[in-house]
Design a protein around this motif. Sequence first.
Motif, PDB file in Angstrom:
ATOM      1  N   ALA A  54       0.813  -1.218   0.000  1.00  0.00           N
ATOM      2  CA  ALA A  54       0.000   0.000   0.000  1.00  0.00           C
ATOM      3  C   ALA A  54       0.843   1.264   0.000  1.00  0.00           C
ATOM      4  O   ALA A  54       0.654   2.152  -0.846  1.00  0.00           O
ATOM      5  CB  ALA A  54      -0.943  -0.004   1.199  1.00  0.00           C
ATOM      6  N   LEU A  55       1.762   1.398   0.932  1.00  0.00           N
ATOM      7  CA  LEU A  55       2.524   2.642   1.033  1.00  0.00           C
ATOM      8  C   LEU A  55       3.340   2.913  -0.226  1.00  0.00           C
ATOM      9  O   LEU A  55       3.403   4.058  -0.690  1.00  0.00           O
ATOM     10  CB  LEU A  55       3.444   2.603   2.256  1.00  0.00           C
ATOM     11  N   ARG A  56       3.964   1.903  -0.776  1.00  0.00           N
ATOM     12  CA  ARG A  56       4.765   2.106  -1.985  1.00  0.00           C
ATOM     13  C   ARG A  56       3.904   2.592  -3.144  1.00  0.00           C
ATOM     14  O   ARG A  56       4.230   3.575  -3.822  1.00  0.00           O
ATOM     15  CB  ARG A  56       5.485   0.809  -2.379  1.00  0.00           C
ATOM     16  N   ARG A  57       2.784   1.915  -3.371  1.00  0.00           N
ATOM     17  CA  ARG A  57       1.925   2.275  -4.506  1.00  0.00           C
ATOM     18  C   ARG A  57       1.311   3.662  -4.322  1.00  0.00           C
ATOM     19  O   ARG A  57       1.239   4.454  -5.269  1.00  0.00           O
ATOM     20  CB  ARG A  57       0.825   1.230  -4.677  1.00  0.00           C
ATOM     21  N   LEU A  58       0.819   3.938  -3.121  1.00  0.00           N
ATOM     22  CA  LEU A  58       0.195   5.238  -2.880  1.00  0.00           C
ATOM     23  C   LEU A  58       1.212   6.363  -3.025  1.00  0.00           C
ATOM     24  O   LEU A  58       0.935   7.402  -3.638  1.00  0.00           O
ATOM     25  CB  LEU A  58      -0.439   5.259  -1.495  1.00  0.00           C
ATOM     26  N   TYR A  59       2.398   6.179  -2.447  1.00  0.00           N
ATOM     27  CA  TYR A  59       3.412   7.225  -2.548  1.00  0.00           C
ATOM     28  C   TYR A  59       3.822   7.457  -4.000  1.00  0.00           C
ATOM     29  O   TYR A  59       3.941   8.608  -4.447  1.00  0.00           O
ATOM     30  CB  TYR A  59       4.648   6.875  -1.720  1.00  0.00           C
ATOM     31  N   GLU A  60       4.063   6.384  -4.739  1.00  0.00           N
ATOM     32  CA  GLU A  60       4.503   6.542  -6.130  1.00  0.00           C
ATOM     33  C   GLU A  60       3.450   7.244  -6.964  1.00  0.00           C
ATOM     34  O   GLU A  60       3.776   8.070  -7.824  1.00  0.00           O
ATOM     35  CB  GLU A  60       4.866   5.184  -6.724  1.00  0.00           C
ATOM     36  N   MET A  61       2.174   6.951  -6.724  1.00  0.00           N
ATOM     37  CA  MET A  61       1.114   7.648  -7.454  1.00  0.00           C
ATOM     38  C   MET A  61       1.102   9.123  -7.081  1.00  0.00           C
ATOM     39  O   MET A  61       0.971   9.996  -7.944  1.00  0.00           O
ATOM     40  CB  MET A  61      -0.249   7.004  -7.169  1.00  0.00           C
ATOM     41  N   GLY A  62       1.250   9.427  -5.799  1.00  0.00           N
ATOM     42  CA  GLY A  62       1.252  10.814  -5.367  1.00  0.00           C
ATOM     43  C   GLY A  62       2.440  11.578  -5.900  1.00  0.00           C
ATOM     44  O   GLY A  62       2.305  12.715  -6.384  1.00  0.00           O
TER      45      GLY A  62
END
Length: 431
Positions: free
Chosen positions: A102-110
């Motif tokens: 979750a954190l990796r995907r959310l951060y990369e999208m942001g």
Amino acid sequence: MAVKVSVVIPVYNPGRYIEPCVESLLHQTLPQDEYEVIFVDDGSSDETPAYLDELADTHDVIRSIHIPNSGWPGRPRNIGVDAAAGEYIQFVDQDDHLAPDALRRLYEMGARNGSDIVIGKVASNFRGIPHGIFRADRDKCTIHDFPLIDSLTPHKMFRTAFLREHDIRYAEGKRRLEDQLYMVQSYFPARVVSILGSYTCYFYSKRDDGGNAGSTKIVPSGYYGNLREVLDVVVANTEPGEFRDRLIRRFYRVEMLGRVSEPALPKYDDEYRSNLIDAVEKLAADFVTDGVHDGLAAVGRLRSTLLRQDRRAELVELARRCSDVTGQTRLDDLSWRDGRAICSVTTQLVHNSDKRPLLLLRQGDRYYLHPSLYDGLLPSRERFEVTDELGSFRTEMALRDRESAVEWPCPAEFIAEIEELGPAEGLDGIA
């Protein structure tokens, strides 16, 4: 290395229910030198303070902060934001957990989109989910061009500088709807909101002791006083017209009409029901315009009409009648073709114990709610048209994991059919 994400978790006497949360945060795919986990203990009286300190001593990624009891999550969250070193902040509740990536995907999208807010897909085994906003990934949207107002929980990723620049903070102290107030204050200034709909990031988990936040019965005067603050923010950031009406309609439909409807309304004792309707009527009188009312679906307009005319007994009776309406589904065919499961399903709205089809009325080429739904509830034979709504009816299909509550939408073709039953009392009846 710079901290990419700070995860902020308010904590109060969680007992064993915090363990899945801790485990999920310790096993993220984002390297541990790129994120931090900040537990803010709100004066717990159990073993939690010592447990959190032990975690912080054992794991470099975890920080533990202790404050005197404030009674609600607002102050612990604010303390966590003030202490955060991350470029982004992800809010998590103590009895929920994150998916591993979750954190990796959310951060990369942001980071890719310069997002002020990133909303990850959620799953729950006990609460409603706004599935519509998660149908697809969406890199950039705002409250003006996408129904973000349908997602008002705070368990999202926020750009830290955005929160600080706009001085967006939680209301502190024991209160209701602080989440909604925080989100409407965030959505209006947000220039880029991103939605990760292709990966389930956040899991709301039901506690078997009934101790989830927000599970207690509301006190109408306090609840609707807090909702007034939310609506004040909407009004302050919009002009009169369709956009404002659309936003307020969401709160009218869910927090106001939704509270004076089935199945709960007929079950309340007289005093509580009277206090509830008093509070809803007062708030609706200040914020609900004809434009808000007219944009409701037919049953919503019927319920709204009774509320605005202070027809309390009739409002309860409508809730009783609507409680009898259910959806009946029949599996017609199931087969395996070219490596895919293909099924055909028929769904029909029925009512009463004998499962009779729910009736509409036709006059010419126009369709209306059948008067049997509201006979005796209004002094005049007012009609509630559904013609334009019929074209928007949809049935969606999804596969759901019973244990995790993760859902996968399935491609489906939908055909709506109206069965003609013949004339009745000079009007045509249909099912």
